[in-house]
Design a protein around this motif. Structure first.
Motif, PDB file in Angstrom:
ATOM      1  N   GLY A 152       0.917  -1.202  -0.038  1.00  0.00           N
ATOM      2  CA  GLY A 152       0.084  -0.003   0.041  1.00  0.00           C
ATOM      3  C   GLY A 152       0.900   1.296   0.003  1.00  0.00           C
ATOM      4  N   GLY A 153       0.301   2.351  -0.072  1.00  0.00           N
ATOM      5  CA  GLY A 153       0.973   3.782  -0.107  1.00  0.00           C
ATOM      6  C   GLY A 153       0.001   4.759  -0.653  1.00  0.00           C
ATOM      7  N   LEU A 154       0.737   5.702  -1.158  1.00  0.00           N
ATOM      8  CA  LEU A 154      -0.037   6.949  -1.469  1.00  0.00           C
ATOM      9  C   LEU A 154       0.533   7.269  -3.009  1.00  0.00           C
ATOM     10  N   VAL A 155      -0.259   7.451  -3.684  1.00  0.00           N
ATOM     11  CA  VAL A 155      -0.072   7.490  -5.099  1.00  0.00           C
ATOM     12  C   VAL A 155      -1.185   8.648  -5.897  1.00  0.00           C
ATOM     13  N   GLU A 156      -0.820   9.376  -7.021  1.00  0.00           N
ATOM     14  CA  GLU A 156      -1.602  10.288  -7.644  1.00  0.00           C
ATOM     15  C   GLU A 156      -2.690   9.339  -8.443  1.00  0.00           C
ATOM     16  N   ALA A 157      -3.715  10.100  -8.567  1.00  0.00           N
ATOM     17  CA  ALA A 157      -4.650   9.615  -9.512  1.00  0.00           C
ATOM     18  C   ALA A 157      -3.994   9.387 -10.745  1.00  0.00           C
ATOM     19  N   GLY A 158      -4.597   8.153 -11.399  1.00  0.00           N
ATOM     20  CA  GLY A 158      -3.902   7.648 -12.447  1.00  0.00           C
ATOM     21  C   GLY A 158      -2.726   6.462 -12.417  1.00  0.00           C
ATOM     22  N   GLY A 159      -2.107   6.760 -11.150  1.00  0.00           N
ATOM     23  CA  GLY A 159      -1.082   5.983 -10.838  1.00  0.00           C
ATOM     24  C   GLY A 159      -1.222   4.375 -10.568  1.00  0.00           C
ATOM     25  N   GLU A 205     -11.615   7.791  -5.248  1.00  0.00           N
ATOM     26  CA  GLU A 205     -12.424   6.832  -4.500  1.00  0.00           C
ATOM     27  C   GLU A 205     -12.091   5.276  -4.341  1.00  0.00           C
ATOM     28  N   ASP A 206     -10.668   4.929  -4.792  1.00  0.00           N
ATOM     29  CA  ASP A 206     -10.177   3.717  -4.641  1.00  0.00           C
ATOM     30  C   ASP A 206      -9.228   3.763  -3.002  1.00  0.00           C
ATOM     31  N   THR A 207      -9.317   4.987  -2.454  1.00  0.00           N
ATOM     32  CA  THR A 207      -8.637   5.330  -1.263  1.00  0.00           C
ATOM     33  C   THR A 207      -9.491   4.433  -0.287  1.00  0.00           C
ATOM     34  N   ASP A 208      -8.790   3.517   0.397  1.00  0.00           N
ATOM     35  CA  ASP A 208      -9.413   2.567   1.481  1.00  0.00           C
ATOM     36  C   ASP A 208      -8.414   1.822   1.957  1.00  0.00           C
ATOM     37  N   VAL A 209      -8.556   1.099   3.165  1.00  0.00           N
ATOM     38  CA  VAL A 209      -7.757   0.154   3.663  1.00  0.00           C
ATOM     39  C   VAL A 209      -8.091  -1.308   2.948  1.00  0.00           C
ATOM     40  N   TYR A 210      -7.192  -1.904   2.548  1.00  0.00           N
ATOM     41  CA  TYR A 210      -7.247  -3.211   1.517  1.00  0.00           C
ATOM     42  C   TYR A 210      -6.899  -4.203   2.559  1.00  0.00           C
ATOM     43  N   THR A 253     -13.413 -26.394   5.964  1.00  0.00           N
ATOM     44  CA  THR A 253     -13.781 -24.868   5.780  1.00  0.00           C
ATOM     45  C   THR A 253     -12.698 -23.965   6.535  1.00  0.00           C
ATOM     46  N   TYR A 254     -12.689 -22.827   6.223  1.00  0.00           N
ATOM     47  CA  TYR A 254     -11.861 -21.780   6.742  1.00  0.00           C
ATOM     48  C   TYR A 254     -12.008 -20.703   6.411  1.00  0.00           C
ATOM     49  N   ASN A 255     -11.628 -19.427   6.974  1.00  0.00           N
ATOM     50  CA  ASN A 255     -11.858 -18.023   6.576  1.00  0.00           C
ATOM     51  C   ASN A 255     -10.704 -17.359   7.453  1.00  0.00           C
ATOM     52  N   PHE A 256      -9.521 -16.815   6.839  1.00  0.00           N
ATOM     53  CA  PHE A 256      -8.597 -15.946   7.398  1.00  0.00           C
ATOM     54  C   PHE A 256      -8.305 -14.793   6.910  1.00  0.00           C
ATOM     55  N   TRP A 257      -8.043 -13.783   7.678  1.00  0.00           N
ATOM     56  CA  TRP A 257      -7.930 -12.513   7.079  1.00  0.00           C
ATOM     57  C   TRP A 257      -6.450 -11.854   7.589  1.00  0.00           C
ATOM     58  N   GLY A 258      -5.946 -10.957   6.624  1.00  0.00           N
ATOM     59  CA  GLY A 258      -4.714 -10.249   7.121  1.00  0.00           C
ATOM     60  C   GLY A 258      -4.850  -8.894   7.598  1.00  0.00           C
ATOM     61  N   GLN A 259      -3.867  -8.359   7.880  1.00  0.00           N
ATOM     62  CA  GLN A 259      -4.172  -6.938   8.589  1.00  0.00           C
ATOM     63  C   GLN A 259      -4.194  -6.119   7.234  1.00  0.00           C
ATOM     64  N   GLY A 260      -4.771  -4.922   7.315  1.00  0.00           N
ATOM     65  CA  GLY A 260      -4.929  -4.037   6.211  1.00  0.00           C
ATOM     66  C   GLY A 260      -3.977  -3.414   5.772  1.00  0.00           C
ATOM     67  N   THR A 261      -3.597  -2.813   4.846  1.00  0.00           N
ATOM     68  CA  THR A 261      -3.097  -2.062   3.919  1.00  0.00           C
ATOM     69  C   THR A 261      -3.577  -0.766   3.415  1.00  0.00           C
ATOM     70  N   GLN A 262      -2.833   0.232   3.898  1.00  0.00           N
ATOM     71  CA  GLN A 262      -3.444   1.626   3.418  1.00  0.00           C
ATOM     72  C   GLN A 262      -3.151   1.875   2.043  1.00  0.00           C
ATOM     73  N   VAL A 263      -4.322   2.313   1.010  1.00  0.00           N
ATOM     74  CA  VAL A 263      -4.171   2.646  -0.132  1.00  0.00           C
ATOM     75  C   VAL A 263      -4.673   4.191  -0.246  1.00  0.00           C
ATOM     76  N   THR A 264      -4.136   4.964  -0.660  1.00  0.00           N
ATOM     77  CA  THR A 264      -4.374   6.780  -0.545  1.00  0.00           C
ATOM     78  C   THR A 264      -4.081   7.097  -2.121  1.00  0.00           C
ATOM     79  N   VAL A 265      -5.161   7.362  -2.863  1.00  0.00           N
ATOM     80  CA  VAL A 265      -5.054   8.031  -3.829  1.00  0.00           C
ATOM     81  C   VAL A 265      -5.412   9.529  -3.955  1.00  0.00           C
ATOM     82  N   SER A 266      -4.436  10.538  -4.346  1.00  0.00           N
ATOM     83  CA  SER A 266      -4.760  11.906  -4.353  1.00  0.00           C
ATOM     84  C   SER A 266      -5.248  12.056  -5.426  1.00  0.00           C
ATOM     85  N   SER A 267      -5.987  13.505  -5.520  1.00  0.00           N
ATOM     86  CA  SER A 267      -6.671  13.798  -6.847  1.00  0.00           C
ATOM     87  C   SER A 267      -5.742  14.936  -7.345  1.00  0.00           C
TER      88      SER A 267
END
Length: 117
Positions: free
Chosen positions: A8-15, A87-92, A103-117
């Motif tokens: 995850g990280g910070l990226v400009e729109a279109g990136g 609008e893709d900005t979120d924790v993934y 059956t099982y269902n496991f989750w990882g920790q979130g990674t932040q994605v920030t898209v600047s306009s």
């Protein structure tokens, strides 16, 4: 079982960004891996998934821009995100699940994605 997400990280729109999620601590077969994203206002939005057989599925909002892939030998799933929008900005969050016994269902920790306009 541990899921380690990164990329995850910070990226400009279109990136672009590439998320990775590595699973460890078990043996996994006939499983589906993928990503959700969640903002405080939402319960969680499906983004994409891929089965161990290679069948992928995408949310309509990301189809054509995001590509999910997996490496079964590394128990790792990748999410290539292109043409990112603010609008893709979120924790993934990555997940691994299996719908057949055992059956099982496991989750990882979130990674932040920030898209600047």
């Amino acid at each position: 079982v541990q899921l380690q997400a990164s990329g995850g990280g910070l990226v400009e729109a279109g990136g672009s960004l590439r998320l990775s999620c590595a699973v460890s601590g078990g043996r996994f077969s006939a499983a589906t891996m993928g990503w959700y994203r969640r903002a405080p206002r939402n319960e969680g939005d499906f983004v994409a998934s891929i089965t161990s057989g290679g069948t992928s599925r995408y949310a309509s909002s990301v189809k054509g821009r995001f590509t999910i892939s997996g490496d079964n030998s590394k128990n790792t799933v990748y999410l290539q995100m292109d043409n990112l929008k603010p609008e893709d900005t979120d924790v993934y969050y990555c997940f691994i699940k299996r719908a057949v016994t055992p059956t099982y269902n496991f989750w990882g920790q979130g990674t932040q994605v920030t898209v600047s306009s």
